[in-house]
Structure formats: structure tokens, C-alpha cells
Design an enzyme around this catalytic site. Structure first.
Site, mmCIF file in Angstrom:
data_model
loop_
_atom_site.group_PDB
_atom_site.id
_atom_site.type_symbol
_atom_site.label_atom_id
_atom_site.label_comp_id
_atom_site.label_asym_id
_atom_site.label_seq_id
_atom_site.Cartn_x
_atom_site.Cartn_y
_atom_site.Cartn_z
ATOM 1 N N GLU A 81 0.829 -1.207 0.000
ATOM 2 C CA GLU A 81 0.000 0.000 0.000
ATOM 3 C C GLU A 81 0.865 1.260 0.000
ATOM 4 O O GLU A 81 1.787 1.393 0.790
ATOM 5 C CB GLU A 81 -0.925 0.014 1.224
ATOM 6 C CG GLU A 81 -1.909 -1.145 1.275
ATOM 7 C CD GLU A 81 -3.028 -1.031 0.228
ATOM 8 O OE1 GLU A 81 -3.101 -0.004 -0.484
ATOM 9 O OE2 GLU A 81 -3.818 -1.991 0.125
ATOM 10 N N CYS A 144 -7.378 -0.892 8.832
ATOM 11 C CA CYS A 144 -6.040 -1.026 8.245
ATOM 12 C C CYS A 144 -5.522 0.334 7.793
ATOM 13 O O CYS A 144 -4.381 0.703 8.069
ATOM 14 C CB CYS A 144 -6.070 -1.993 7.060
ATOM 15 S SG CYS A 144 -6.350 -3.693 7.579
ATOM 16 N N HIS A 168 -1.464 -5.539 2.377
ATOM 17 C CA HIS A 168 -2.772 -6.194 2.393
ATOM 18 C C HIS A 168 -2.637 -7.575 1.742
ATOM 19 O O HIS A 168 -2.086 -7.691 0.648
ATOM 20 C CB HIS A 168 -3.810 -5.373 1.622
ATOM 21 C CG HIS A 168 -4.721 -4.595 2.512
ATOM 22 N ND1 HIS A 168 -5.029 -3.270 2.293
ATOM 23 C CD2 HIS A 168 -5.416 -4.946 3.644
ATOM 24 C CE1 HIS A 168 -5.871 -2.851 3.237
ATOM 25 N NE2 HIS A 168 -6.108 -3.850 4.070
HETATM 26 N N1 PCA Z 1 -8.424 -5.869 7.383
HETATM 27 C C1 PCA Z 1 -9.287 -4.732 7.644
HETATM 28 C C2 PCA Z 1 -9.143 -4.484 9.124
HETATM 29 C C3 PCA Z 1 -8.479 -5.675 9.689
HETATM 30 C C4 PCA Z 1 -7.977 -6.421 8.517
HETATM 31 O O1 PCA Z 1 -7.272 -7.444 8.563
HETATM 32 C C5 PCA Z 1 -8.995 -3.544 6.746
HETATM 33 O O2 PCA Z 1 -8.568 -3.734 5.604
HETATM 34 O O3 PCA Z 1 -9.199 -2.413 7.180
#
Ligand code: PCA
Length: 221
Positions: A81, A144, A168
Site C-alpha cells: 500500500e 487497516c 494487504h
Molecule cells: N483488514 C481490515 C481491518 C483488519 C484487517 O485485517 C482492513 O482492511 O481495514
């Protein structure tokens, strides 16, 4: 420091939790004399508790890198990201029941913060090692994104940490499908869907370790 999240929303498991639980405490980078020490945390998917735990841990030691890992359900590849947004816009409640509808995390602060890691180079290096990775410009507007904003802001304000990155990951079965679609020979050799998912989960763990090695090498150069 490397973090993962617990299960949230409609997801009964979170691959980032397993990554955080399975990372080694220390590993050597092949063909170098560097070794990487890792502390891990599994964070509750809650806007307040997650950053509280991270900042408490950051204060305990002089970490060079903070690598935050979370699930992005529906994605096909491992995403590096680039940006975090100064926004809380939750489509669902977090695990403590908080929900926000487009409010700033910090009023009056920048709308977006950006990692200064060379993401395209990192992605290319990871792809060379056969990890299905991509650069993403949108980490969402849920927890996140929020911990990423907090992490980048912490680095900016304190000067601590050489690198902060949010990674991610998809569900293991979705990554396994990506590898099958790409006609990855090693994956096609694995026949059962459960074994393919286990191999994909293992690949995500190895990829995060590789990212940690990359950040450590940058810090030491
Ligand atoms: N993914 C979520 C919150 C916790 C996670 O593992 C997100 O992308 O915000």
C-alpha cells in the site's frame, strides 16, 4: 515489528493473524551477514485498541521498521500500500462496535500520507522471487487504513523508524486461485484445494519475511 489482525466482519479467519503468529523471532538474510529480529503483535480489529497496542510496543524498543499486515477480502494478490488517508469511513462496525461515516482521524492534518519506500522496486524484486504482488494506492477507509495513517504519522512526528509499510493480503484460497490461473507449475502439482490454500498461506508468510528482509537491508545501507 510486524503486526496482523484478528478476524472481523463476515470473515471467520484472518490470514494476517496466522502470518503474525507464524513468523520466526529471528532469521538470517541469505548471502549477507545480516540477521533480522522480529517482534509480532496480533491486533484487535478496533480503531482505538489497535494503535494503542502498537504505540505501546514501539515505545519499548528502537525498531527500524514497522510492517503492518491485514486482510483485504476479494483481492487477488499481495498488495504493497502506497497511501493512508486521514479518514474513518467504515462500511461495517469494528470489533468493538465503532462505526464512522467519513470523519477525519486527525482534524486539520494532511488528507493523505505516503510511505517513502520504493514500492515499485520492491514489487519487482518480490515478483522475481515468484510472489504475486502489486502496488496499491488505496488501503481502504477502515482499521487497516487507520493504523497505516497512525504509523506514517508517528514516523513523521518522531523521526523514529526507517520504514513503515502496510501489506494487504488476500484470503489464502483466493491467492491459491490466482496461482492456478497463472498456471504456476508448483501449484498445479498440488491437487487438493485445502493443500493449495495451505501452500498459499505459507507463501504469504514467506513474502512478508522477504519484505522484512528488504526493509532491513535498506535500513542498514
Ligand atoms: N483488514 C481490515 C481491518 C483488519 C484487517 O485485517 C482492513 O482492511 O481495514
Amino acid at each position: 515489528m510486524i503486526t496482523g489482525f484478528d478476524a472481523f466482519g463476515k470473515h471467520s479467519t484472518n490470514p494476517s493473524q496466522r502470518i503474525a503468529e507464524q513468523l520466526p523471532e529471528e532469521f538470517k538474510i541469505p548471502r549477507s551477514n545480516l540477521s533480522v529480529e522480529i517482534d509480532t503483535l496480533v491486533l484487535p480489529t478496533c480503531c482505538k485498541q489497535s494503535w494503542r497496542l502498537i504505540s505501546k510496543q514501539l515505545a519499548k524498543s528502537d525498531y527500524s521498521s514497522l510492517i503492518l499486515v491485514g486482510l483485504a477480502g476479494g483481492r487477488k494478490r499481495i498488495s504493497l500500500e502506497r497511501f493512508a488517508l486521514n479518514i474513518r469511513d467504515y462500511g461495517i462496525k469494528d470489533n468493538s462496535g465503532h462505526q464512522y461515516d467519513g470523519t477525519e482521524i486527525y482534524a486539520g492534518e494532511p488528507d493523505a500520507l505516503k510511505t517513502d519506500l520504493p514500492l515499485v522496486e520492491m514489487r519487482n524484486a518480490l515478483r522475481k522471487k515468484n510472489f504475486p504482488t502489486e502496488v496499491s494506492n488505496f488501503a481502504g477507509s477502515f482499521i487497516c487504513n487507520e493504523v497505516y495513517y497512525q504509523g506514517l504519522r508517528y514516523k513523521e512526528k518522531t523521526g523514529a523508524l526507517n520504514s513503515v509499510l502496510f501489506v494487504h493480503v488476500p484470503h489464502a484460497k483466493d491467492l491459491a486461485q490466482t496461482l492456478v490461473d497463472a498456471e504456476n507449475k508448483d501449484f498445479l502439482r498440488i491437487k487438493s484445494p485445502a493443500a493449495r490454500s495451505a501452500a498459499a498461506q505459507r507463501m504469504m508468510l514467506d513474502c512478508v519475511q522477504e519484505i522484512a528482509a528488504y526493509c532491513s537491508k535498506l535500513s542498514s545501507s
